[in-house]
Design an enzyme around this catalytic site. Structure first.
Site, PDB file in Angstrom:
ATOM      1  N   GLY A  11      71.008  39.871  11.609  1.00 57.20           N
ATOM      2  CA  GLY A  11      70.942  38.445  11.255  1.00 57.20           C
ATOM      3  C   GLY A  11      71.288  37.558  12.440  1.00 57.20           C
ATOM      4  NE  ARG A  72      67.786  41.993   8.559  1.00 57.06           N
ATOM      5  CZ  ARG A  72      69.015  41.513   8.657  1.00 57.06           C
ATOM      6  NH1 ARG A  72      69.966  42.223   9.197  1.00 57.06           N
ATOM      7  NH2 ARG A  72      69.312  40.320   8.220  1.00 57.06           N
ATOM      8  CG  ASP A 103      78.267  46.320   9.996  1.00 55.30           C
ATOM      9  OD1 ASP A 103      77.221  45.646   9.879  1.00 55.30           O
ATOM     10  OD2 ASP A 103      78.947  46.689   9.032  1.00 55.30           O
ATOM     11  CB  THR A 125      77.649  38.764  12.085  1.00 55.79           C
ATOM     12  OG1 THR A 125      77.677  38.525  10.682  1.00 55.79           O
ATOM     13  CG2 THR A 125      78.950  39.422  12.464  1.00 55.79           C
ATOM     14  CG  ASP A 127      78.546  37.605   6.752  1.00 57.06           C
ATOM     15  OD1 ASP A 127      78.410  36.448   6.314  1.00 57.06           O
ATOM     16  OD2 ASP A 127      77.718  38.508   6.569  1.00 57.06           O
ATOM     17  CG  ASP A 129      80.669  41.370   8.467  1.00 59.08           C
ATOM     18  OD1 ASP A 129      80.516  41.102   9.670  1.00 59.08           O
ATOM     19  OD2 ASP A 129      79.745  41.746   7.734  1.00 59.08           O
ATOM     20  NE  ARG A 171      74.685  41.881   2.141  1.00 58.75           N
ATOM     21  CZ  ARG A 171      73.820  41.189   2.875  1.00 58.75           C
ATOM     22  NH1 ARG A 171      73.148  40.199   2.356  1.00 58.75           N
ATOM     23  NH2 ARG A 171      73.611  41.503   4.142  1.00 58.75           N
ATOM     24  N   GLY A 185      90.514  22.467   0.592  1.00 64.16           N
ATOM     25  CA  GLY A 185      91.423  22.282  -0.543  1.00 64.16           C
ATOM     26  C   GLY A 185      90.798  22.678  -1.866  1.00 64.16           C
ATOM     27  CG  HIS A 249      68.924  31.893   4.768  1.00 64.25           C
ATOM     28  ND1 HIS A 249      68.602  32.452   3.547  1.00 64.25           N
ATOM     29  CD2 HIS A 249      69.105  32.919   5.628  1.00 64.25           C
ATOM     30  CE1 HIS A 249      68.571  33.759   3.685  1.00 64.25           C
ATOM     31  NE2 HIS A 249      68.877  34.071   4.922  1.00 64.25           N
TER      32      HIS A 249
END
Ligand code: ADP
Length: 319
Positions: A11, A72, A103, A125, A127, A129, A171, A185, A249
């Protein structure tokens, strides 16, 4: 090492361009030739490779997306696909590869390194993550996009006395939701790492209504479940007027923030340094504002975790 390649994969994330720029300029600084590979691993297999110079990366530091495009590639997950990739790298005389991505992309880099081709990963990325780094490239920009959107939603929520459930990306990782929740908040934050009790969310909403609150914002990471299902359940339990906004997106694009540009510049440049030091199979990262690097095998086996203190604080502040 006289010739290095760079690609972006998986991504896209804002700041990838700043990372590419840093890789290119750092190579040129060291008199190393630098080749760009379009469309990630798919472009590598197809030999979509070109020589870059100082001008190739002019006027891109402020742009979202990736000038090298991304794709991809199922073929690269096969032994034959990776062999084709290595043949292309050899054909162009490239001796080391910098992979900017998440990853999944690092799994590809790990496999190339195992086959004897030195790779360095740069975490890109939105995220956040990935283990071994406090921040990934793109996270800060996505977070600011979310906050801007929620600030606008809040105006309508207050005007109409509504409860908004805002679904953000994530995700497996709740960082975007957690940081956005704290920064905005939000009344409740629902993230995959914590199985928050819906009864608790509802109790908090009720307390707010009793105090005379005109609106509530609940932030839900996509990995937790459907925002529409949560909305229905909350409406059924409280009779509050609920609305759902799925940001989608919009969170991916846009001009990178200063933090992302600086992070991307530091990580991209450091990836070049590592290759020139003869290191391979490493991922560059930032921890406690210091540049670090870790074995990609460790990165892929360790799970990124949320900051528990921040999670606790978000609860304490949204009483
Ligand atoms: P991200 O890097 O953002 O996590 P993906 O998971 O889609 O994105 O991975 C990007 C690309 O990395 C895949 O399309 C594929 O080409 C490559 N890749 C992913 N997993 C592997 C694997 N196990 N072995 C080799 N290549 C992989």
């Amino acid at each position: 090492m006289k010739r290095i390649g760079v690609l972006t994969s998986g991504g896209d994330a804002p700041g990838m361009n700043a990372a590419i720029r840093a890789v290119v300029r750092k190579c040129i600084y060291h008199n190393v030739e630098i080749y760009g590979i379009n469309n990630g691993y798919q472009g590598l297999i197809e030999g979509n490779i070109f020589k870059m110079d100082v001008g190739s990366v002019g006027d891109i530091i402020q742009r979202g997306g990736t000038m090298l495009y991304t794709a991809r590639s199922e073929e690269f997950k096969t032994e034959e696909g990776r062999q084709k990739g290595i043949e292309q790298l050899n054909k162009f005389g490239i001796e080391g590869l910098i992979v900017i991505g998440g990853d999944g992309s690092f799994r590809g880099a790990q496999k190339l390194t195992e086959k004897g081709f030195p790779c360095i990963g740069v975490p890109g990325t939105i995220d956040n993550d990935i283990s071994g780094t406090d921040f990934t490239i793109g996270f800060d920009t996505a977070l600011n996009t979310i906050i801007e959107a929620i600030d606008k939603i809040r105006d309508t929520a207050t005007s109409h006395e509504r409860t908004y459930i805002v679904e953000v990306m994530g995700r497996d990782a709740g960082d975007l939701a957690l940081w956005a929740g704290l920064a905005d908040g939000a009344e409740s934050i629902l993230i995959p790492e914590k199985k928050d009790d819906l009864d608790e969310v509802i109790a908090r909403l009720r307390r707010g209504v009793e105090r005379g609150k005109r609106h509530s914002i609940i932030i839900l990471a996509e990995g937790v479940g459907s925002a529409f299902d949560y909305s229905d359940q909350i409406k059924a339990a409280t009779n509050l007027e609920t609305r759902v906004t799925v940001l989608g997106h919009i969170q991916r694009g846009g001009s990178p923030t200063a933090n992302d540009r600086v992070l991307a510049s530091r990580l991209g440049a450091q990836a070049v340094e590592l290759l020139l030091e003869g290191k391979e199979g490493r991922m560059v990262g930032i921890q406690k504002n210091q540049l670090v690097d870790h074995d990609i095998n460790d990165i892929l086996t360790q799970k990124h975790s949320i900051d528990e203190d921040m999670y606790k604080l978000s609860k304490e502040l949204s009483i």
